[in-house]
Design an enzyme around this catalytic site. Structure first.
Site, PDB file in Angstrom:
ATOM      1  N   TYR A   8       1.737   7.769 -12.719  1.00  0.00           N
ATOM      2  CA  TYR A   8       0.535   6.978 -12.469  1.00  0.00           C
ATOM      3  C   TYR A   8      -0.363   6.931 -13.697  1.00  0.00           C
ATOM      4  O   TYR A   8      -1.077   5.959 -13.908  1.00  0.00           O
ATOM      5  CB  TYR A   8      -0.263   7.572 -11.297  1.00  0.00           C
ATOM      6  CG  TYR A   8       0.191   7.139  -9.927  1.00  0.00           C
ATOM      7  CD1 TYR A   8       1.469   7.426  -9.474  1.00  0.00           C
ATOM      8  CD2 TYR A   8      -0.671   6.445  -9.081  1.00  0.00           C
ATOM      9  CE1 TYR A   8       1.877   7.042  -8.211  1.00  0.00           C
ATOM     10  CE2 TYR A   8      -0.267   6.059  -7.816  1.00  0.00           C
ATOM     11  CZ  TYR A   8       0.996   6.362  -7.384  1.00  0.00           C
ATOM     12  OH  TYR A   8       1.394   5.973  -6.140  1.00  0.00           O
ATOM     13  N   LYS A  13      13.107  16.499  -8.620  1.00  0.00           N
ATOM     14  CA  LYS A  13      14.384  15.863  -8.929  1.00  0.00           C
ATOM     15  C   LYS A  13      14.907  16.534 -10.193  1.00  0.00           C
ATOM     16  O   LYS A  13      15.159  15.908 -11.227  1.00  0.00           O
ATOM     17  CB  LYS A  13      14.156  14.341  -9.114  1.00  0.00           C
ATOM     18  CG  LYS A  13      15.389  13.506  -9.284  1.00  0.00           C
ATOM     19  CD  LYS A  13      16.238  13.377  -8.031  1.00  0.00           C
ATOM     20  CE  LYS A  13      17.541  12.667  -8.334  1.00  0.00           C
ATOM     21  NZ  LYS A  13      18.500  12.748  -7.206  1.00  0.00           N
ATOM     22  N   ASP A  20      15.405  13.255  -2.920  1.00  0.00           N
ATOM     23  CA  ASP A  20      16.253  12.402  -2.062  1.00  0.00           C
ATOM     24  C   ASP A  20      16.631  13.148  -0.797  1.00  0.00           C
ATOM     25  O   ASP A  20      16.561  12.628   0.312  1.00  0.00           O
ATOM     26  CB  ASP A  20      17.489  11.893  -2.840  1.00  0.00           C
ATOM     27  CG  ASP A  20      18.211  12.954  -3.644  1.00  0.00           C
ATOM     28  OD1 ASP A  20      17.701  14.083  -3.755  1.00  0.00           O
ATOM     29  OD2 ASP A  20      19.314  12.669  -4.162  1.00  0.00           O
ATOM     30  N   ASP A  43       3.405  10.146  -2.993  1.00  0.00           N
ATOM     31  CA  ASP A  43       2.994   8.838  -2.465  1.00  0.00           C
ATOM     32  C   ASP A  43       4.044   8.323  -1.490  1.00  0.00           C
ATOM     33  O   ASP A  43       3.734   7.906  -0.368  1.00  0.00           O
ATOM     34  CB  ASP A  43       2.816   7.852  -3.624  1.00  0.00           C
ATOM     35  CG  ASP A  43       2.446   6.463  -3.139  1.00  0.00           C
ATOM     36  OD1 ASP A  43       1.560   6.365  -2.270  1.00  0.00           O
ATOM     37  OD2 ASP A  43       3.038   5.486  -3.615  1.00  0.00           O
ATOM     38  N   ASP A 103       4.029   8.241   3.089  1.00  0.00           N
ATOM     39  CA  ASP A 103       4.222   7.055   3.933  1.00  0.00           C
ATOM     40  C   ASP A 103       5.352   7.310   4.927  1.00  0.00           C
ATOM     41  O   ASP A 103       5.262   6.955   6.098  1.00  0.00           O
ATOM     42  CB  ASP A 103       4.570   5.813   3.092  1.00  0.00           C
ATOM     43  CG  ASP A 103       3.352   4.948   2.789  1.00  0.00           C
ATOM     44  OD1 ASP A 103       2.262   5.522   2.565  1.00  0.00           O
ATOM     45  OD2 ASP A 103       3.484   3.707   2.786  1.00  0.00           O
TER      46      ASP A 103
HETATM   47  C1  IPM Z   1      -2.112   6.097  -1.571  1.00  0.00           C
HETATM   48  C2  IPM Z   1      -2.039   4.654  -1.995  1.00  0.00           C
HETATM   49  C3  IPM Z   1      -2.433   4.534  -3.467  1.00  0.00           C
HETATM   50  C4  IPM Z   1      -1.453   5.339  -4.282  1.00  0.00           C
HETATM   51  C5  IPM Z   1      -2.507   3.091  -3.994  1.00  0.00           C
HETATM   52  C6  IPM Z   1      -3.439   2.240  -3.155  1.00  0.00           C
HETATM   53  C7  IPM Z   1      -2.896   3.042  -5.434  1.00  0.00           C
HETATM   54  O1  IPM Z   1      -0.787   4.121  -1.742  1.00  0.00           O
HETATM   55  O2  IPM Z   1      -3.210   6.683  -1.652  1.00  0.00           O
HETATM   56  O3  IPM Z   1      -1.097   6.641  -1.145  1.00  0.00           O
HETATM   57  O4  IPM Z   1      -0.378   4.842  -4.668  1.00  0.00           O
HETATM   58  O5  IPM Z   1      -1.750   6.500  -4.576  1.00  0.00           O
HETATM   59 MN    MN Z   2       0.574   5.504  -0.764  1.00  0.00          MN
END
Ligand code: IPM
Ligand code: MN
Length: 353
Positions: free
Chosen positions: A142, A187, A219, A243, A247
């Site tokens: 990032y 990894k 993975d 990240d 999710d």
């Molecule tokens: C998160 C989001 C952010 C990230 C985006 C919006 C930049 O997806 O906080 O997980 O990738 O960190």
């Molecule tokens: Mn995210």
């Protein structure tokens, strides 16, 4: 307790869920005799539109001068499919993380028993899953050196030893407070940066003899998380892997709208939902405010206000039990509750119990 809270509603559903988070904090302040003050500032696309900068200096100064930040979401479809956009709303969030030194992002993946059927995974796989992902938040791809032109582009997954050490320290401290099981996700079979993580973790392991440390390739971890989510207690990983994995974690709990987070570092801590700005739902009063409200609970816990946080969590649980839920988690045939109605119900429950 006196707390000065910077409120950054941002974009999309951000302002709607932000109001519910503040509503709940206000009722907590009244009930427990605290003095919380709230001051709003611009961030994301809203800030680009107003002043041309997704994290304006004025917002930064307010955050720095506050005890905590209650953040909602940033992102706007006007920028998503435009690779030539010079500024993006997400840069506001990244600038905030960097400027406030928020290197540790704490993302609890907690399942609610009454919502296990909401997960696409089998009930018996998901039931009881409860782990924390500690995501490094100010390093890696990032923020590493980048290059971008029309013919080639790269991001650099750069980590230094001190950066790795400080996030592992946070992870070990969490593991000590929980079930003393830490999974370091990397990894290392391919990436040099991951081998540094593993080297540092293997050295640090000796300082925490009570904690069982596992090492898992990312993975494999992404598979394990849906095959056997109960395996995990505390997981620690770099920015990008964290990240992605969080999710995936939201699929375990059944809704993205349930996951709160805390970002901690060297300056003001930030409390924000894991989900994004869901622009398609903006203004429709259908977004789930629970991730924001649970982020407020994490804020309270951060300042040692444990009874207050417990009261918020209890109210959230009661709203789920009594089917006061936004559409994406409502039971078939259940009444319609919008963002505002769920937030108000929770605030009232806190007041009366
Ligand atoms: C998160 C989001 C952010 C990230 C985006 C919006 C930049 O997806 O906080 O997980 O990738 O960190
Ligand atoms: Mn995210």
């Amino acid at each position: 307790m006196k707390l000065k809270i910077a409120v950054l509603p941002g974009d999309g559903i951000g302002p709607e869920i932000s109001r519910e988070g503040v509503k709940v904090m206000q009722v907590i302040a009244r009930k427990y005799g605290h003095e919380f003050s709230f001051q709003e500032a611009l961030c994301g696309a809203a800030a680009i539109d107003a002043v041309g900068d997704p994290f304006p200096e004025e917002t930064f100064r307010l955050c720095e001068a506050s005890d905590a930040v209650l953040f909602s979401a940033v992102g706007d479809p006007r920028f998503d499919n435009n690779p030539n956009a010079k500024v993006r709303p997400e840069q506001g969030l990244l600038a905030m993380r960097k400027k406030l030194g928020l290197f540790a992002n704490i993302r609890p993946i907690t399942t609610f028993d009454c919502l296990v059927h909401n997960s696409p995974l089998k009930d018996e796989v998901v039931k009881g899953a409860d782990f924390v992902c500690i995501r490094e938040l100010t390093g890696g791809m990032y923020f590493g050196p980048k290059h971008e032109d029309d013919e080639s582009a790269y991001d650099t997954n750069l980590y230094s030893r001190p950066e790795v050490e400080r996030i592992l320290r946070v992870a070990y401290d969490y593991a000590m407070k929980r079930n003393k099981h830490l999974t370091v996700v990397d990894k290392a079979n391919v990436l040099a940066s991951s081998r540094l993580w593993r080297k540092v973790a293997q050295q640090m392991e000796k300082d925490y003899p009570e904690v069982k440390t596992d090492y898992m390739y990312v993975d494999n971890a992404s598979m394990r998380m849906i095959m056997e989510p109960r395996f995990f207690d505390v997981m620690v990983t770099e920015n990008t892997f964290g990240d992605i994995l969080t999710d995936e974690g939201s699929a375990v709990t059944g809704s993205m709208g349930l996951l709160p987070s805390a970002s901690l570092g060297t300056s003001t801590p930030v409390f924000e939902p894991v989900h994004g700005s869901w622009p398609q739902a903006a203004g429709k009063n259908i977004a789930n405010p629970l991730a924001q409200i649970l982020s407020a609970a994490m804020l309270l816990e951060n300042f040692g206000l444990m009874d207050e946080a417990a009261s918020v969590r209890q109210a959230v649980q009661a709203s789920l039990d009594q089917h006061v839920r936004t559409p994406e988690i409502q039971v078939p045939g259940g009444a319609h509750y919008g963002t505002v109605e769920v937030g108000s119900w929770i605030a009232q429950y806190i007041e009366q119990n």
